[in-house]
Design an enzyme around this catalytic site. Structure first.
Site: not given
Ligand code: 5GP
Ligand code: ZN
Length: 111
Positions: A12, A29, A97, A99
């Site tokens: 979404s 990112d 999350h 990285h």
């Protein structure tokens, strides 16, 4: 709950998706800090690593293997994999999350 990364995981919210399976999603990112800067997340909403538990053991392992798979795919020999746990550590989005960063030299200890 209004979570931007849950939105990316369910499609979404737009992102540049790099990888997805039934449990894990990876995308670029928005504000990259290295030539390669991907975020790897579980689809399941876990706010931060300190909120994961024994039920998440396979999911957490899978995230590491997705990082390895992406490093291979993009031919990253040297890379850094980081999770910021809590505001004081630099966490700005409350959905777990990692990285995955590469393509420049990194300082150690991390700033
Ligand atoms: P943190 O500071 O929580 O460790 O990392 C959050 C990261 O998410 C930041 O590097 C930031 O640039 C990235 N980010 C925040 N919002 C979005 C977004 O809507 N889309 C994408 N692709 N990245 C985002
Ligand atoms: Zn979420």
């Amino acid at each position: 709950m209004n979570c931007i990364f849950c939105g990316i995981a369910d499609g979404s919210v737009k992102s540049q998706l790099i990888y997805e399976d039934e449990d894990v999603v990876a995308f670029k990112d928005l504000n990259p800090q290295a030539p390669t800067h991907l975020l790897i997340i579980p689809r399941k909403h876990i706010a931060r690593l300190s909120e994961a538990d024994e039920k998440d053991v396979l999911l957490l392992g899978k995230i590491l293997l997705v990082a390895q798979k992406l490093a291979r795919k993009f031919d990253l020999k040297d890379f850094r994999l980081i999770t910021n746990n809590g505001k004081g550590a630099g966490q700005s989005v409350d959905h777990l999350h990692f990285h995955l960063m590469a393509g420049r030299r990194f300082l150690w200890p991390a700033g």
